[in-house]
Design a protein around this motif. Structure first.
Motif, PDB file in Angstrom:
ATOM      1  N   ASN A  55      45.192  51.213  57.606  1.00  0.00           N
ATOM      2  CA  ASN A  55      45.675  52.072  56.775  1.00  0.00           C
ATOM      3  C   ASN A  55      45.861  51.535  55.224  1.00  0.00           C
ATOM      4  OD1 ASN A  55      48.087  50.236  56.272  1.00  0.00           O
ATOM      5  ND2 ASN A  55      48.803  51.164  58.221  1.00  0.00           N
ATOM      6  N   ARG A  56      45.950  52.338  54.211  1.00  0.00           N
ATOM      7  CA  ARG A  56      45.698  51.817  52.781  1.00  0.00           C
ATOM      8  C   ARG A  56      46.720  50.708  52.644  1.00  0.00           C
ATOM      9  NH1 ARG A  56      44.413  55.500  48.538  1.00  0.00           N
ATOM     10  NH2 ARG A  56      46.021  54.693  47.158  1.00  0.00           N
ATOM     11  N   ALA A  57      48.004  50.653  52.986  1.00  0.00           N
ATOM     12  CA  ALA A  57      48.654  49.570  52.863  1.00  0.00           C
ATOM     13  C   ALA A  57      48.317  48.311  53.355  1.00  0.00           C
ATOM     14  CB  ALA A  57      50.035  49.780  53.782  1.00  0.00           C
ATOM     15  N   THR A  58      47.560  48.226  54.442  1.00  0.00           N
ATOM     16  CA  THR A  58      46.542  47.141  54.826  1.00  0.00           C
ATOM     17  C   THR A  58      45.700  46.593  53.891  1.00  0.00           C
ATOM     18  OG1 THR A  58      47.163  47.478  57.263  1.00  0.00           O
ATOM     19  CG2 THR A  58      45.437  45.880  56.793  1.00  0.00           C
ATOM     20  N   PHE A  59      44.827  47.605  53.294  1.00  0.00           N
ATOM     21  CA  PHE A  59      43.950  47.490  52.311  1.00  0.00           C
ATOM     22  C   PHE A  59      44.577  46.625  51.033  1.00  0.00           C
ATOM     23  CE2 PHE A  59      41.869  48.047  48.032  1.00  0.00           C
ATOM     24  CZ  PHE A  59      40.584  47.841  48.725  1.00  0.00           C
ATOM     25  N   TYR A  60      45.708  46.942  50.607  1.00  0.00           N
ATOM     26  CA  TYR A  60      46.409  46.574  49.585  1.00  0.00           C
ATOM     27  C   TYR A  60      47.121  45.334  49.644  1.00  0.00           C
ATOM     28  CZ  TYR A  60      45.269  50.690  46.604  1.00  0.00           C
ATOM     29  OH  TYR A  60      44.480  51.881  46.150  1.00  0.00           O
ATOM     30  N   LYS A  66      39.382  48.232  44.945  1.00  0.00           N
ATOM     31  CA  LYS A  66      37.922  48.246  45.534  1.00  0.00           C
ATOM     32  C   LYS A  66      37.048  47.004  44.967  1.00  0.00           C
ATOM     33  CE  LYS A  66      35.842  52.231  43.350  1.00  0.00           C
ATOM     34  NZ  LYS A  66      35.083  53.765  43.753  1.00  0.00           N
ATOM     35  N   SER A  67      37.119  46.973  43.699  1.00  0.00           N
ATOM     36  CA  SER A  67      36.409  46.188  42.953  1.00  0.00           C
ATOM     37  C   SER A  67      36.536  44.746  43.508  1.00  0.00           C
ATOM     38  CB  SER A  67      36.384  46.166  41.503  1.00  0.00           C
ATOM     39  OG  SER A  67      36.045  47.445  40.818  1.00  0.00           O
ATOM     40  N   SER A  68      37.896  44.241  43.779  1.00  0.00           N
ATOM     41  CA  SER A  68      38.002  43.044  44.389  1.00  0.00           C
ATOM     42  C   SER A  68      37.353  42.997  45.626  1.00  0.00           C
ATOM     43  CB  SER A  68      39.611  42.919  44.460  1.00  0.00           C
ATOM     44  OG  SER A  68      40.111  42.882  43.037  1.00  0.00           O
ATOM     45  N   LEU A  69      37.509  44.121  46.364  1.00  0.00           N
ATOM     46  CA  LEU A  69      36.862  44.035  47.716  1.00  0.00           C
ATOM     47  C   LEU A  69      35.292  43.783  47.597  1.00  0.00           C
ATOM     48  CD1 LEU A  69      36.608  44.373  50.862  1.00  0.00           C
ATOM     49  CD2 LEU A  69      36.593  46.737  50.608  1.00  0.00           C
ATOM     50  N   GLU A  85      26.054  43.368  38.995  1.00  0.00           N
ATOM     51  CA  GLU A  85      26.622  42.427  37.863  1.00  0.00           C
ATOM     52  C   GLU A  85      28.045  42.199  38.240  1.00  0.00           C
ATOM     53  OE1 GLU A  85      24.888  45.294  37.383  1.00  0.00           O
ATOM     54  OE2 GLU A  85      23.236  45.087  36.116  1.00  0.00           O
ATOM     55  N   ASP A  86      28.887  43.431  38.607  1.00  0.00           N
ATOM     56  CA  ASP A  86      30.296  43.042  38.756  1.00  0.00           C
ATOM     57  C   ASP A  86      30.635  42.162  39.751  1.00  0.00           C
ATOM     58  OD1 ASP A  86      30.601  44.658  36.572  1.00  0.00           O
ATOM     59  OD2 ASP A  86      31.333  46.430  37.633  1.00  0.00           O
ATOM     60  N   ILE A  93      28.147  39.840  42.200  1.00  0.00           N
ATOM     61  CA  ILE A  93      27.801  38.383  41.761  1.00  0.00           C
ATOM     62  C   ILE A  93      28.067  37.361  40.714  1.00  0.00           C
ATOM     63  CG2 ILE A  93      25.230  39.010  41.021  1.00  0.00           C
ATOM     64  CD1 ILE A  93      26.489  36.497  43.950  1.00  0.00           C
ATOM     65  N   ILE A  94      27.977  38.265  39.477  1.00  0.00           N
ATOM     66  CA  ILE A  94      28.509  37.460  38.292  1.00  0.00           C
ATOM     67  C   ILE A  94      29.716  36.703  38.393  1.00  0.00           C
ATOM     68  CG2 ILE A  94      28.708  37.582  35.826  1.00  0.00           C
ATOM     69  CD1 ILE A  94      26.343  39.141  35.713  1.00  0.00           C
ATOM     70  N   ALA A  95      30.561  37.564  38.691  1.00  0.00           N
ATOM     71  CA  ALA A  95      32.152  36.918  38.983  1.00  0.00           C
ATOM     72  C   ALA A  95      32.132  35.765  39.795  1.00  0.00           C
ATOM     73  CB  ALA A  95      33.038  38.152  39.433  1.00  0.00           C
ATOM     74  N   VAL A  96      31.326  35.868  41.020  1.00  0.00           N
ATOM     75  CA  VAL A  96      31.234  34.896  42.107  1.00  0.00           C
ATOM     76  C   VAL A  96      30.753  33.463  41.413  1.00  0.00           C
ATOM     77  CG1 VAL A  96      30.211  34.203  44.134  1.00  0.00           C
ATOM     78  CG2 VAL A  96      31.036  36.320  44.053  1.00  0.00           C
TER      79      VAL A  96
END
Length: 196
Positions: free
Chosen positions: A54-59, A65-68, A122-123, A125-128
């Motif tokens: 569920n969405r709650a588990t995602f959060y 979704k960018s963090s994922l 870019e968003d 691998i660059i953050a990694v």
């Protein structure tokens, strides 16, 4: 300032297996969805549904979704680095290992089916790579007046940009040779930003 021993890459810390399973399910769900549509078209609800969570588990695991996507990139990068047997145990060779990992990451991405090759590389691998520099920076003194975050970002983009150029070369050299070239260009910048 040169990279060393990023705790997040070589090994996963001991985390409850249920948490790891949920995170893996979310990452796998995003990967599957990216084969069907672009990242921008995918919602958090789509990811949760695909993962049968569920969405709650995602959060509970990711703020958005960018963090994922970044977590997925980190996992893919870690897998590629481990496959090559690369080590971040010291500063020496760490930059080359990062460059080689980014070359491998980009080389693996375009061949993926559908939208996976179109994900915002870019968003992710660059953050990694910035995080790797951030973690390794604790062992080095920055020259007074130098903004370490600017150095991390500049080095990460330089590595990414060079690896991306390498990927499009008609007469492409090996990833190992390109990693050597990237190291030769980026290492002096990192050394200039740190006190010896």
């Amino acid at each position: 300032m040169t990279p060393s021993v990023p705790a997040s890459l070589p090994a996963v810390q001991k985390i409850d297996p249920r948490i790891l399973r949920s995170r893996r399910m979310l990452i796998d769900a995003l990967a599957r969805l990216l084969t069907q549509k672009s990242f921008e078209e995918i919602s958090v609800q789509d990811i949760a549904d695909e993962a049968t969570l569920n969405r709650a588990t995602f959060y509970l695991h990711y703020p958005d979704k960018s963090s994922l996507l970044q977590a997925m990139a980190a996992a893919r990068f870690r897998d590629l680095v481990e496959r090559r047997g690369l080590s971040f145990n010291s500063c020496e060779g760490g930059l080359r290992a990062i460059a080689l990992g980014v070359c491998d990451y980009l080389a693996a991405s375009p061949g993926c089916p559908g939208g996976l090759g179109k994900m915002p590389l870019e968003d992710s691998i660059i953050a990694v790579v910035e995080d790797i520099f951030r973690e390794g920076s604790g062992q080095h003194q920055v020259v007074p007046g130098v903004d370490p975050e600017l150095v991390f970002t500049t080095a990460a983009w330089a590595i990414f940009g060079a690896a991306r150029l390498w990927l499009t070369m008609r007469d492409r050299v090996s990833a190992e040779e390109m990693a050597d070239r990237i190291e030769a260009i980026v290492l002096p910048m990192l050394m200039h930003a740190t006190e010896r």
